[in-house]
Design an enzyme around this catalytic site. Structure first.
Site, PDB file in Angstrom:
ATOM      1  N   THR A  14      50.167  44.765  42.304  1.00 26.46           N
ATOM      2  CA  THR A  14      51.418  44.990  43.026  1.00 26.46           C
ATOM      3  C   THR A  14      52.184  43.703  43.264  1.00 26.46           C
ATOM      4  O   THR A  14      53.410  43.710  43.342  1.00 26.46           O
ATOM      5  CB  THR A  14      51.120  45.677  44.372  1.00 26.46           C
ATOM      6  OG1 THR A  14      50.454  46.899  44.097  1.00 26.46           O
ATOM      7  CG2 THR A  14      52.376  45.978  45.155  1.00 26.46           C
ATOM      8  N   TYR A  27      55.913  52.828  42.146  1.00 27.76           N
ATOM      9  CA  TYR A  27      56.259  51.623  41.385  1.00 27.76           C
ATOM     10  C   TYR A  27      55.190  51.401  40.329  1.00 27.76           C
ATOM     11  O   TYR A  27      54.147  52.065  40.332  1.00 27.76           O
ATOM     12  CB  TYR A  27      56.322  50.404  42.321  1.00 27.76           C
ATOM     13  CG  TYR A  27      54.972  50.089  42.926  1.00 27.76           C
ATOM     14  CD1 TYR A  27      54.514  50.758  44.060  1.00 27.76           C
ATOM     15  CD2 TYR A  27      54.127  49.159  42.323  1.00 27.76           C
ATOM     16  CE1 TYR A  27      53.257  50.509  44.573  1.00 27.76           C
ATOM     17  CE2 TYR A  27      52.867  48.908  42.850  1.00 27.76           C
ATOM     18  CZ  TYR A  27      52.449  49.584  43.971  1.00 27.76           C
ATOM     19  OH  TYR A  27      51.201  49.349  44.473  1.00 27.76           O
ATOM     20  N   THR A  93      45.259  44.782  44.479  1.00 27.49           N
ATOM     21  CA  THR A  93      44.406  44.798  45.674  1.00 27.49           C
ATOM     22  C   THR A  93      43.271  45.826  45.598  1.00 27.49           C
ATOM     23  O   THR A  93      42.303  45.737  46.334  1.00 27.49           O
ATOM     24  CB  THR A  93      45.242  45.086  46.942  1.00 27.49           C
ATOM     25  OG1 THR A  93      45.878  46.355  46.798  1.00 27.49           O
ATOM     26  CG2 THR A  93      46.274  44.007  47.173  1.00 27.49           C
ATOM     27  N   ASP A  94      43.398  46.813  44.684  1.00 23.58           N
ATOM     28  CA  ASP A  94      42.420  47.907  44.689  1.00 23.58           C
ATOM     29  C   ASP A  94      40.991  47.446  44.418  1.00 23.58           C
ATOM     30  O   ASP A  94      40.044  47.940  45.035  1.00 23.58           O
ATOM     31  CB  ASP A  94      42.811  48.983  43.671  1.00 23.58           C
ATOM     32  CG  ASP A  94      44.050  49.757  44.099  1.00 23.58           C
ATOM     33  OD1 ASP A  94      44.520  49.557  45.233  1.00 23.58           O
ATOM     34  OD2 ASP A  94      44.540  50.570  43.295  1.00 23.58           O
ATOM     35  N   LYS A 166      38.953  46.066  51.236  1.00 25.93           N
ATOM     36  CA  LYS A 166      40.242  46.731  51.458  1.00 25.93           C
ATOM     37  C   LYS A 166      39.990  47.905  52.391  1.00 25.93           C
ATOM     38  O   LYS A 166      39.129  48.744  52.113  1.00 25.93           O
ATOM     39  CB  LYS A 166      40.826  47.214  50.130  1.00 25.93           C
ATOM     40  CG  LYS A 166      42.236  47.768  50.261  1.00 25.93           C
ATOM     41  CD  LYS A 166      42.874  48.081  48.909  1.00 25.93           C
ATOM     42  CE  LYS A 166      44.325  48.524  49.118  1.00 25.93           C
ATOM     43  NZ  LYS A 166      45.010  48.812  47.858  1.00 25.93           N
ATOM     44  N   GLU A 282      14.124  49.696  56.320  1.00 23.64           N
ATOM     45  CA  GLU A 282      13.390  50.645  57.150  1.00 23.64           C
ATOM     46  C   GLU A 282      11.946  50.665  56.631  1.00 23.64           C
ATOM     47  O   GLU A 282      11.689  50.251  55.481  1.00 23.64           O
ATOM     48  CB  GLU A 282      14.033  52.035  57.094  1.00 23.64           C
ATOM     49  CG  GLU A 282      14.096  52.635  55.704  1.00 23.64           C
ATOM     50  CD  GLU A 282      14.816  53.979  55.685  1.00 23.64           C
ATOM     51  OE1 GLU A 282      15.461  54.330  56.675  1.00 23.64           O
ATOM     52  OE2 GLU A 282      14.703  54.657  54.654  1.00 23.64           O
TER      53      GLU A 282
END
Ligand code: DGL
Length: 326
Positions: A14, A27, A93-94, A166, A282
């Site tokens: 982007t 976009y 950014t993904d 993110k 655990e």
């Protein structure tokens, strides 16, 4: 004051996206090339000189070894270049957190390496890409950034690659760090670190490799059918990261499937589908031969597991140490 010499490696996203109107929501990412991008940056009058290279120009949902390999090589070249003080990678950014973590694990900590993106395309009203970039320049110009590993700069904050994730799909404040929040605050003219560097001059933790072993993420949910798990965890997988409920939990019937796969030599890591999902060991992890992802989310746990498997690590206790490391 001498100008910092910054190498800018562009991959798309982007930050290089165009909507065709200042007001549209939809976009296309990866439209502006590095030459045009740096000519827009020029108008800011930053105290830096830039050498730009186009690695790719795509949305980061398509990022993988075809981008990572030339990107990794270009960063190594920049780190070895006495004319370069720091590196900035522009990225969608993904999957920014995955690229940042892969680079963090496979690069030495000798010069600043900073990833940056934007949440709004370059022709949108309130475009955040120039602000984020100016902040990234501030960080990449600071020699002290190097000893903190690969960094991500978004929304006036600096995050360590291991922590960053993110957390929002819309807001410009879309990233958070976990378990450490941000490790610094930045504006184009000021940088405040929270604490001293902890990785100064560290060598790369892993060799970069293109052909990483197959590792699948198994997303657990209520009423999960163990046959579904059996189909997802095929026989060609070398590892499984469980995106478990709560602290990496899973139904008994699904656990039985994974115990079977573990006995066949598949590495099993328990992570959490919860946003701030810390997963500790655990008691059953010892007999089961499972590893706890600690604070790594499933997508980052997958990258670390792939690098461990590629290095020939198969012992759960050795894997666990790598997940425990900061
Ligand atoms: N498709 C997305 C990507 O390149 C655009 C999102 C963004 O960059 O913020 O990751």
């Amino acid at each position: 004051m001498t100008k910092a010499r910054i190498t800018v490696l562009a991959t798309g996203g982007t930050i290089a996206g165009i909507a065709g109107s200042a007001l549209r929501h939809d976009y296309r990412p990866g439209q502006i090339d590095i030459v045009e991008y740096l000519s827009r940056v020029e108008g800011l009058g930053l105290e830096a000189e830039f050498a730009g290279h186009q690695i790719a120009n795509i949305g980061s949902e398509d990022v993988g070894p075809k981008v990572w390999a030339p990107l990794h090589e270009a960063i190594l070249t920049a780190l070895a270049d006495p004319e370069c003080d720091g590196v900035i990678v522009t990225h969608g950014t993904d999957t920014l957190e995955e690229t940042a973590f892969l680079l963090d694990l496979t690069l030495p900590c000798t010069k600043p390496v900073v990833l940056v993106g934007a949440m709004r395309p370059a022709d949108a009203v309130g475009y955040d890409g120039l602000r984020n970039f100016a902040n990234a320049v501030r960080v990449a110009s600071d020699a002290e950034a190097a000893g903190r590993g690969v960094l991500v700069v978004m929304g006036d904050r600096v995050f360590a690659a291991r922590d960053v994730r993110k957390v929002r799909t819309r807001s410009t404040d879309a990233f958070r760090g976990y378990p450490r929040g941000s490790i610094g605050l930045v504006t184009p003219s000021a940088l405040d670190w929270f604490g001293a560097p902890w990785r100064t001059d560290e060598v790369a933790r892993f060799a970069y490799r293109d052909n990483l072993p197959l590792v699948v993420i198994l997303y657990v949910h209520a009423n999960m059918d163990p046959d579904l798990a059996r189909r997802i965890v095929g026989t060609d997988q070398r590892g499984v990261v469980i995106a478990g409920v709560g602290e990496g939990n899973l139904p008994d019937s699904v656990r039985e499937v994974l115990i079977e796969r573990r006995k066949a030599g598949v590495a099993i890591v328990r992570a959490s589908r919860v946003d701030e999902g810390l997963v500790d060991r655990e008691p059953e992890d010892d007999p089961n031969g499972f590893v706890a992802a600690r604070a790594l989310n499933p997508q980052k746990a997958r990258i670390l597991l792939q690098l461990l498997l590629a290095d020939g690590v198969s012992e759960p206790a050795v894997m666990q140490r790598a997940f425990d490391e900061r």
